[in-house]
Design a protein around this motif. Structure first.
Motif, PDB file in Angstrom:
ATOM      1  N   HIS A 151       0.669  -1.575  -0.034  1.00 42.34           N
ATOM      2  CA  HIS A 151      -0.070   0.089  -0.328  1.00 42.34           C
ATOM      3  C   HIS A 151       0.630   1.462   0.414  1.00 42.34           C
ATOM      4  O   HIS A 151       1.920   1.090   0.910  1.00 42.34           O
ATOM      5  N   ILE A 170      -1.776  -1.558  -4.013  1.00 42.13           N
ATOM      6  CA  ILE A 170      -2.988  -1.194  -3.651  1.00 42.13           C
ATOM      7  C   ILE A 170      -2.941   0.766  -3.367  1.00 42.13           C
ATOM      8  O   ILE A 170      -1.339   1.058  -2.730  1.00 42.13           O
ATOM      9  N   GLN A 181      -8.607   0.062   1.846  1.00 44.98           N
ATOM     10  CA  GLN A 181      -8.777  -1.556   3.003  1.00 44.98           C
ATOM     11  C   GLN A 181      -9.117  -1.105   4.331  1.00 44.98           C
ATOM     12  O   GLN A 181      -9.578  -1.563   5.251  1.00 44.98           O
ATOM     13  N   LEU A 187      -9.645  -8.364  -2.620  1.00 45.88           N
ATOM     14  CA  LEU A 187      -8.884  -8.820  -2.810  1.00 45.88           C
ATOM     15  C   LEU A 187      -9.073 -10.593  -2.971  1.00 45.88           C
ATOM     16  O   LEU A 187      -8.231 -11.147  -4.027  1.00 45.88           O
TER      17      LEU A 187
END
Length: 335
Positions: free
Chosen positions: A143, A167, A318, A329
């Motif tokens: 991320h 992400i 998330q 995911l």
């Protein structure tokens, strides 16, 4: 293992403290985030790097019904391994062993007085950790700044990277080439010394959560504010400054066509992250952080990449909508 109820109780205590003194920096944690609870037991990987011994904190969560795969979670600049709790739970439920480290310079890991931060070095550190755990092939789920690290890792260790999941990665554009002026490490340091809960909260609401706010996000504000408000705040700020310099100066964007592993891009379209954009001229600033456009371009540049977009979510899908995100995911992971 910390029970879910105990972990949530700890977070609620932080939130309750904030509610009683809104606008204040109510938390204070040690330079390695001492005093802030993680959802699973922490372990330490000690290793030698740049003529010093460093410690890398990590969680290693085993599933009840293993599928034989390992997922490695790489956090972003203003995040820690603890912020992955929902993702750890979803992956473990799906049968994955989950390794979630705090990178050197972050959270519960060492913050050296001197360190040459490069994405190559962080990739080597992570590779050494995984080798010590006997992990030969991993799915990298990364991320924000972790996305830049994951790209570098996949380029360095393609045979050991089963899949790349990015992400809302930063580094989808070269800010320096687009006109963001260079900021010295000393300037970043002075900026980081001024970090407080109010500033963190405003930035996260605008960028991470598309203008929305929930009490569920507050513990992560206090996590950062407490780290920057604690007894080691100068060392924390200095490492943060070095890391910002690394992010600005080491683009991975130009190497996207060289990625040879299956890649899944998961993007909140309301994201507008761009490092140093506040220092850019207004006409340049307006061109930065256009994630719907950047994501589509990245998907074209990365061979065979798959793009999943969340139209109403920001930089941290998330956390903002964990149910929708984790469903996508798990669906997007290779069998």
């Amino acid at each position: 293992m910390i029970s879910k109820s105990a972990f949530l109780a700890g977070l609620l205590t932080v939130s309750a403290t904030f509610a009683s003194a809104i606008g204040a920096d109510t938390s204070s944690f040690g330079p390695e985030l001492q005093g802030f609870a993680y959802p699973y037991p922490l372990e330490q990987f000690s290793f030698s790097s740049q003529r010093q011994t460093l410690r890398m904190a990590y969680m290693d969560v085993r599933p009840k019904n293993a599928n034989g795969r390992t997922a490695v979670l790489l956090h972003g600049k203003n995040f820690c391994a603890a912020t992955w709790k929902g993702t750890i739970d979803a992956l473990a439920a799906a049968g994955y062993r989950v390794v979630a480290p705090d990178q050197i310079g972050f959270c519960k890991s060492s913050k050296p007085e001197r360190y040459q931060y490069t994405f190559q070095q962080l990739a080597r550190n992570t590779h050494a950790l995984l080798a010590s755990l006997g992990v030969k092939t991993a799915t990298l789920i990364a991320h924000s700044t972790g996305g830049m690290l994951a790209v570098r890792y996949a380029l360095m260790y393609p045979a050991e990277t089963g899949q790349l999941v990015l992400i809302d990665p930063i580094g989808l554009e070269d800010w320096k080439a687009k006109g963001v002026p260079a900021i010295s490490v000393d300037e970043w340091y002075e900026r980081e010394l001024k970090t407080n809960a109010d500033g963190i909260r405003r930035y996260e609401q605008a960028t991470y959560y598309a203008g929305q706010w929930s009490a569920d996000y507050e513990p992560w504000v206090q996590m950062l504010a407490g780290l920057n408000n604690g007894p080691g705040k100068e060392l924390v700020a200095w490492n943060s400054a070095l890391i910002y310099d690394m992010i600005y100066a080491q683009p991975v964007f130009y190497e996207f066509p060289k990625i040879k592993v299956p890649t899944l891009l998961m993007i909140g379209d309301k994201d507008n992250t761009a490092i140093g954009k506040e220092y850019a001229a207004p006409e340049i600033r307006a061109t930065l952080g256009n994630y719907p456009e950047l994501a589509k371009r990245a998907a074209e540049l990365i061979p065979g990449a798959t793009l999943v977009e969340f139209p109403d979510l920001g930089h941290a899908p998330q956390i903002q909508d964990p149910a929708a995100f984790h469903e996508a995911l798990i669906k997007g992971l290779l069998p």
